[in-house]
Scaffold this active site. Structure first.
Site, PDB file in Angstrom:
ATOM      1  N   LYS A 176       0.795  -1.230   0.000  1.00 11.66           N
ATOM      2  CA  LYS A 176       0.000   0.000   0.000  1.00 11.66           C
ATOM      3  C   LYS A 176       0.826   1.279   0.000  1.00 11.66           C
ATOM      4  O   LYS A 176       0.372   2.321  -0.491  1.00 11.66           O
ATOM      5  CB  LYS A 176      -0.940  -0.006   1.209  1.00 11.66           C
ATOM      6  CG  LYS A 176      -2.101  -0.987   1.108  1.00 11.66           C
ATOM      7  CD  LYS A 176      -3.141  -0.516   0.117  1.00 11.66           C
ATOM      8  CE  LYS A 176      -4.417  -1.333   0.208  1.00 11.66           C
ATOM      9  NZ  LYS A 176      -5.472  -0.830  -0.690  1.00 11.66           N
ATOM     10  N   SER A 201       0.473 -10.045  -0.738  1.00 14.02           N
ATOM     11  CA  SER A 201       0.234  -8.603  -0.713  1.00 14.02           C
ATOM     12  C   SER A 201       0.401  -7.952   0.648  1.00 14.02           C
ATOM     13  O   SER A 201       0.559  -6.731   0.729  1.00 14.02           O
ATOM     14  CB  SER A 201      -1.163  -8.291  -1.268  1.00 14.02           C
ATOM     15  OG  SER A 201      -2.149  -8.963  -0.516  1.00 14.02           O
TER      16      SER A 201
END
Length: 400
Positions: free
Chosen positions: A53, A303
């Site tokens: 992110k 992720s």
């Protein structure tokens, strides 16, 4: 709608030099038997803040004008986007206010505050948190940083795709955990620009899969609820920007069960020595649940790795159960001294570990002179479970 292009992603990559890490690529040989070819893991769980992110958050905030930055930024997130915005804001010298759900994992909450953000807890669902963040933006003038539905966010996330092409030039399939669609949009935009033959597959939790219905309807569709342990991809609806990218560039969306997510987290921890949160392990879960479905070489993106230790404990237990390594059975044995010892001796000789024993004489189905023994065992897998059952039956115990 104009899609993010390769020039924007290349610009984002230059911007992110010295800010983000080029995360490692692990060769996952233990997964190759499921697909008959090479499998690699792109370890964004080892990125700064513990997830991808930061790439999109830094790109978006850097693109603000000086006047906009002076007003500060605001974001809503279950955790990973919150940390990315908090760190990016501290690096770029602007104030960050972050709204998180009331039951946000404590490690993510503490980390977000640790990066310098002012944190407010609001709402039970992320959609409620998001609405409050937008209202705060309207009241104060702080710039709202969307977690996935903005071209700069997508361009920043797309830098993961560029790294994959460099690290595994022969890649044929890329599996991407997908919630709102920012990461899979960016990866697809980057990869398709240079290698349109590479298949990009988004992976959603079965109980929080907004994209299949949205793609079928031809527009974003909102789910009424998203009850999944994978809070990082529990998004009720894609946005118009991410939807357009997925509809145009992503080859397929697949879903995975909670059991597969648990098994994937356990596999990453046990076999690869990598701590990965359920959302971060979704791409690995797809390989477990859909063996042989993807052309190799495969790259699965891990992720994120921000997981609450208490949740991790529950996931490990669930993963072991889904993998046949927790085994419960009930036996009827003679009610005489030494019977229970005999049962446990047989179990020990078979190499199973006893986790719990319950001994009961109270049951309407028991004959006089019988007792029921319930065992909870730790085993080596389904084959071992079958061997234990067969051996106990041969020893004269009735398995019920």
């Amino acid at each position: 709608m104009r899609l993010v292009n390769i020039e924007q992603i290349e610009q984002a990559r230059k911007l992110l030099e010295g800010v983000v890490r080029k995360t490692p690529m692990e060769h996952a040989r233990d997964l190759e038997t499921l697909h008959g070819g090479a499998v690699y893991l792109k370890c964004e769980n080892l990125q700064r803040t513990g997830s991808f992110k930061i790439r999109g958050a830094y790109t978006r905030i850097h693109g603000l004008t000086d006047e906009e930055r002076s007003r500060g930024v605001v974001a809503a997130s279950a955790g990973n986007h919150a940390q990315g915005v908090a760190l990016a804001s501290s690096l770029l010298g602007t104030k960050a206010t972050v709204f998180m759900p009331q039951r946000a994992p404590l490690p993510k909450l503490a980390a977000t505050r640790g990066y310098g953000a002012e944190v407010h807890l609001h709402g039970a669902l992320l959609e409620e948190t998001l609405a409050e963040a937008i209202a705060f933006s309207e009241r104060t003038g702080a710039v709202f940083i969307h977690p996935f539905d903005h071209a700069d966010i997508i361009a920043g996330q797309g830098t993961v795709g560029l790294e994959i092409l460099e690290q595994v030039p022969e890649v044929a399939t890329i599996l991407v955990a997908t919630g709102g669609g920012g990461l899979v949009s960016g990866v697809a935009a980057a990869v398709k620009a240079w290698r349109p033959d590479v298949r990009v597959v988004g992976v959603q939790a079965e109980q929080a899969a907004a994209f299949p219905a949205s793609l079928a309807a031809g527009e974003p569709v909102r789910l009424s609820e998203t009850p999944t342990m994978a809070d990082g991809i529990a998004v009720g609806s894609p946005g118009p920007v991410s939807y357009a990218h997925v509809a145009e560039l992503v080859d397929e969306i697949v879903t995975v069960t909670e059991e597969s997510l648990s098994q994937a987290v356990l596999l990453c921890l046990e076999r690869r020595k990598l701590v990965v949160e359920p959302a971060g392990a979704a791409a690995v879960a797809a390989m477990i649940e859909h063996p042989g479905a993807f052309r190799t070489p495969i790259v699965a993106i891990l992720s994120g790795g921000n997981v609450d230790p208490l949740l991790l404990l529950q996931i490990i237990q669930r993963g072991m159960s889904a993998g046949g390594r927790y085994f419960k059975l009930r036996l009827r044995v003679p009610d005489r001294p030494g019977s229970l010892v005999s049962v446990l001796s047989n179990v020990s000789a078979l190499g199973a570990n006893v986790l719990d024993v319950q001994h009961s004489r109270i049951s309407g189905t028991l004959a006089i002179g019988e007792v029921e023994v319930a065992l909870a065992l730790e085993t080596r897998g389904p084959e071992h479970c079958a061997n234990v059952t067969t051996a106990l039956q041969k020893a004269g115990f009735e398995v019920v």
